[in-house]
Design an enzyme around this catalytic site. Structure first.
Site, PDB file in Angstrom:
ATOM      1  N   LYS A 274       6.237 -94.199  -4.164  1.00  0.00           N
ATOM      2  CA  LYS A 274       6.259 -93.589  -2.834  1.00  0.00           C
ATOM      3  C   LYS A 274       5.264 -94.220  -1.879  1.00  0.00           C
ATOM      4  CE  LYS A 274       7.916 -89.029  -4.083  1.00  0.00           C
ATOM      5  NZ  LYS A 274       7.754 -87.609  -3.802  1.00  0.00           N
TER       6      LYS A 274
ATOM      7  N   GLU B 186      -0.122 -85.253   2.083  1.00  0.00           N
ATOM      8  CA  GLU B 186       0.639 -85.170   3.335  1.00  0.00           C
ATOM      9  C   GLU B 186       0.524 -83.759   3.883  1.00  0.00           C
ATOM     10  OE1 GLU B 186       4.728 -86.119   2.555  1.00  0.00           O
ATOM     11  OE2 GLU B 186       4.390 -88.277   2.610  1.00  0.00           O
TER      12      GLU B 186
ATOM     13  N   HIS C 278      14.581 -78.214  -6.653  1.00  0.00           N
ATOM     14  CA  HIS C 278      14.830 -79.650  -6.497  1.00  0.00           C
ATOM     15  C   HIS C 278      16.130 -80.116  -7.131  1.00  0.00           C
ATOM     16  CE1 HIS C 278      11.018 -79.972  -4.591  1.00  0.00           C
ATOM     17  NE2 HIS C 278      10.430 -79.423  -5.623  1.00  0.00           N
TER      18      HIS C 278
ATOM     19  N   ARG D  34      20.030 -96.200  -5.492  1.00  0.00           N
ATOM     20  CA  ARG D  34      21.215 -96.064  -6.361  1.00  0.00           C
ATOM     21  C   ARG D  34      22.349 -95.442  -5.559  1.00  0.00           C
ATOM     22  NH1 ARG D  34      17.856 -91.605  -7.262  1.00  0.00           N
ATOM     23  NH2 ARG D  34      18.871 -89.664  -6.645  1.00  0.00           N
TER      24      ARG D  34
HETATM   25  C1  MV4 Z   1       7.882 -82.732   1.411  1.00  0.00           C
HETATM   26  C2  MV4 Z   1       8.223 -81.452   1.871  1.00  0.00           C
HETATM   27  C3  MV4 Z   1       7.446 -80.903   2.858  1.00  0.00           C
HETATM   28  N1  MV4 Z   1       6.394 -81.585   3.370  1.00  0.00           N
HETATM   29  N2  MV4 Z   1       6.839 -83.367   1.953  1.00  0.00           N
HETATM   30  C4  MV4 Z   1      11.061 -82.779  -2.158  1.00  0.00           C
HETATM   31  C5  MV4 Z   1      11.682 -83.880  -2.881  1.00  0.00           C
HETATM   32  C6  MV4 Z   1      10.891 -85.082  -2.576  1.00  0.00           C
HETATM   33  N3  MV4 Z   1      11.753 -86.144  -2.229  1.00  0.00           N
HETATM   34  C7  MV4 Z   1       9.995 -84.718  -1.447  1.00  0.00           C
HETATM   35  N4  MV4 Z   1      10.243 -83.339  -1.166  1.00  0.00           N
HETATM   36  C8  MV4 Z   1       9.625 -82.695  -0.147  1.00  0.00           C
HETATM   37  N5  MV4 Z   1       8.571 -83.318   0.428  1.00  0.00           N
HETATM   38  C9  MV4 Z   1       6.124 -82.800   2.906  1.00  0.00           C
HETATM   39  N6  MV4 Z   1       5.098 -83.469   3.448  1.00  0.00           N
HETATM   40  C10 MV4 Z   1       9.322 -80.826   1.310  1.00  0.00           C
HETATM   41  C11 MV4 Z   1      10.025 -81.436   0.312  1.00  0.00           C
HETATM   42  C12 MV4 Z   1      11.148 -80.729  -0.204  1.00  0.00           C
HETATM   43  C13 MV4 Z   1      11.009 -79.540  -0.878  1.00  0.00           C
HETATM   44  C14 MV4 Z   1       9.771 -79.015  -1.148  1.00  0.00           C
HETATM   45  C15 MV4 Z   1       9.625 -77.818  -1.789  1.00  0.00           C
HETATM   46  C16 MV4 Z   1      10.769 -77.135  -2.199  1.00  0.00           C
HETATM   47  C17 MV4 Z   1      11.990 -77.652  -1.991  1.00  0.00           C
HETATM   48  C18 MV4 Z   1      12.142 -78.857  -1.322  1.00  0.00           C
HETATM   49  C19 MV4 Z   1      13.392 -79.366  -1.082  1.00  0.00           C
HETATM   50  C20 MV4 Z   1      13.525 -80.521  -0.402  1.00  0.00           C
HETATM   51  C21 MV4 Z   1      12.394 -81.213   0.039  1.00  0.00           C
END
Ligand code: MV4
Length: 494
Positions: free
Chosen positions: A115, A199, A234, A291
């Site tokens: 990341k 973040e 997730h 992918r």
């Molecule tokens: C985040 C976020 C909020 N703020 N980053 C989830 C999967 C991964 N790809 C990154 N994700 C997230 N990153 C910041 N700075 C929210 C998510 C997020 C998420 C977080 C908690 C519960 C469910 C989620 C579903 C999609 C994305």
């Protein structure tokens, strides 16, 4: 490429083989002992057993897969999703064996696989990022000061994580050091890499991802967005395209950012750039998945592009046959993932035998699955049985068709998430488009499914009562069930 090997199983292996067959390309399946009778094995022109049931002893054994290619004369490998699909070391092995991986370069996989390096690459194109640290945290007190600057709550993420793994929310400054220590040790044990960064936590985001395609000549296009906000821990549950919240202007901006993210790592093939969108409709880059994704069908439905065929053409060295301005969104598509899980019992995996398995058919319905009636769902792999995809001229029609298809779908022998999908489709927040990533935890309790079972029983009772009354009145012609039915539908909505 006249023959390709599909290094995967289940619905995605079949999905890939179908496109290959349409292109006149011969297919080789690989399978574990548990999948000897699987549909992907029967569908392929040839099949090679590559090991035992556990993935680590079959589908994850890159060398066995390459051996199967050399033995059968397959020139290319399609990795599908999961397993080895984002493994840069495997991509290198494939290349070294003189074979073609249908996917991006190992270098692109490596950059986007972390990341922090993904963000560093994307930053070169001024793609919007959530405020945070640009490098791995080495000094906790420096990071704590940065966190105070950004403002709480903040999110600690593992650089090697992905799909929500290795994330920790910190609510207040006094929790920071403790949470940081936990995050580092968690990341070290889970990924063998303790690098973490922070973040600002975007508390109620939409999860929007953009499909991209890049060829070997620097042409990169985007195929619009998918809204994947409805997910549970997730695990995505419902995905749709287009998103109900993007304006044409925002779509274009996000598309441009996605193309730039792809350009930042010289991306080739099909990829997906993930963003979150906050309440003000500001978007931020999260990561790139290198992918073909599970939910790719919704993009295929609204663009008319077969993404697997495009992947194969790109891997063969062909230039993209269309430009950005050739691409248009037509209609609306929704995907429901049907899992062998019991939504009434905390979504516990429910493996067993598919005693009844009858899929829905008719206008605007696509089912991507890998099972037939009578088959067992193996315990070794992902519990997803099928992807039920509906397509309509607009979102309303796509929802109506999805509900109709859920009602037509007949599965017995195991519990599935079908009824849960119907709950989502009928929920006011989903129907209105006013939802975020917390949809499931906010609105769903198992009681919602039980009520509907009661309602079904109540409807049947009401119909019998209506029939009885009619016959008592001496009316032995057909009965008008509509008054009862509309009352029942009205109750159900309330
Ligand atoms: C985040 C976020 C909020 N703020 N980053 C989830 C999967 C991964 N790809 C990154 N994700 C997230 N990153 C910041 N700075 C929210 C998510 C997020 C998420 C977080 C908690 C519960 C469910 C989620 C579903 C999609 C994305």
């Amino acid at each position: 490429m006249e023959k390709i090997l599909i290094a995967n199983r289940g619905e995605i292996a079949l999905r890939v083989m179908r496109s290959a067959r349409e292109m006149g390309i011969k297919t080789v399946a690989v399978f574990s002992e548990a999948d000897r009778n699987a549909l992907h094995v029967r569908y392929a022109d040839e099949a090679v057993c590559i090991g035992l049931a556990p993935s680590a002893q079959s589908y994850l054994l890159g060398e066995n897969i390459i051996d199967a290619c050399l033995k059968t004369g397959a020139q290319g490998i399609h990795p599908g999703y999961g397993f080895l699909s984002e493994n840069a070391a495997f991509a290198r092995l494939v290349k070294a064996a003189g074979l073609i991986l249908i996917g991006p370069s190992p270098e692109a996989m490596e950059i986007m696989g972390n990341k922090l390096s993904a963000k560093a690459a994307a930053l070169t194109y001024n793609i919007p990022m959530v405020p945070g640290t640009e490098e791995a945290v080495t000094d906790i007190s420096v990071a704590q000061n940065r966190a105070i600057e950004i403002g709480f709550p903040i999110l600690i993420k593992a650089a090697a994580g992905g799909g929500g793994k290795g994330m920790r929310i910190v609510e207040k400054a006094s929790d920071f050091i403790e949470q940081m220590d936990l995050a580092v040790s968690e990341a070290t044990s889970a990924f063998g890499d303790g690098s973490v960064f922070i973040e600002r936590y975007v508390s109620s985001p939409r999860h929007i991802e953009i499909q991209v395609l890049g060829d070997n000549y620097g042409n990169i296009v985007h195929l619009f967005e998918r809204d994947c906000s409805v997910q549970r821990r997730h695990q995505k549950v419902v995905e749709e395209a287009p998103s109900s919240v993007l304006s044409e202007e925002l779509r274009q901006k996000m598309g441009e950012s996605a193309v730039n993210a792809a350009r930042s790592c010289n991306y080739t093939g099909a990829g997906t750039v993930e963003f979150i969108l906050d309440e003000n409709l500001d978007f931020f880059f999260l990561e790139m998945n290198t992918r073909l994704q599970v939910e790719h069908p919704v993009t295929e439905m609204i663009t008319g592009i077969d993404l697997v065929k495009e992947q194969i053409r790109i891997a063969r060295g062909e230039a993209l046959s269309f430009t950005q301005s050739d691409l248009k969104i037509q209609g609306h598509a929704i995907e429901l993932r049907v899992y062998a899980e019991d939504p009434a019992n905390n979504f516990l995996p429910d493996i067993g035998n598919l005693q009844t398995y009858i899929t829905p058919k008719g206008p605007g319905i696509r089912v991507d699955d890998g099972f037939e009636q009578g088959m067992d769902i193996p315990i070794y792999y992902d519990p997803m049985i099928a992807k039920l995809v509906s397509y309509g001229k607009d979102r309303t029609e796509a929802i109506e068709r999805m509900i109709r298809a859920i009602d037509e779908y007949q599965i017995t022998g195991i519990q599935t998430t079908l009824a849960f999908g119907k709950f989502v489709m009928q929920h006011e927040a989903f129907v209105s488009g006013n939802f975020d990533t917390h949809f499931v935890s906010k609105y769903f309790t198992p009681e919602h499914l039980l009520i509907h079972e009661d309602e079904d029983e109540a409807m049947i009772a009401a119909l019998i009562a209506a029939a009885f009354m009619e016959s008592k009145n001496g009316n032995n012609k057909s009965i008008d069930i509509n008054p009862v039915l509309s009352q029942w539908k009205k109750n159900r909505k309330e």
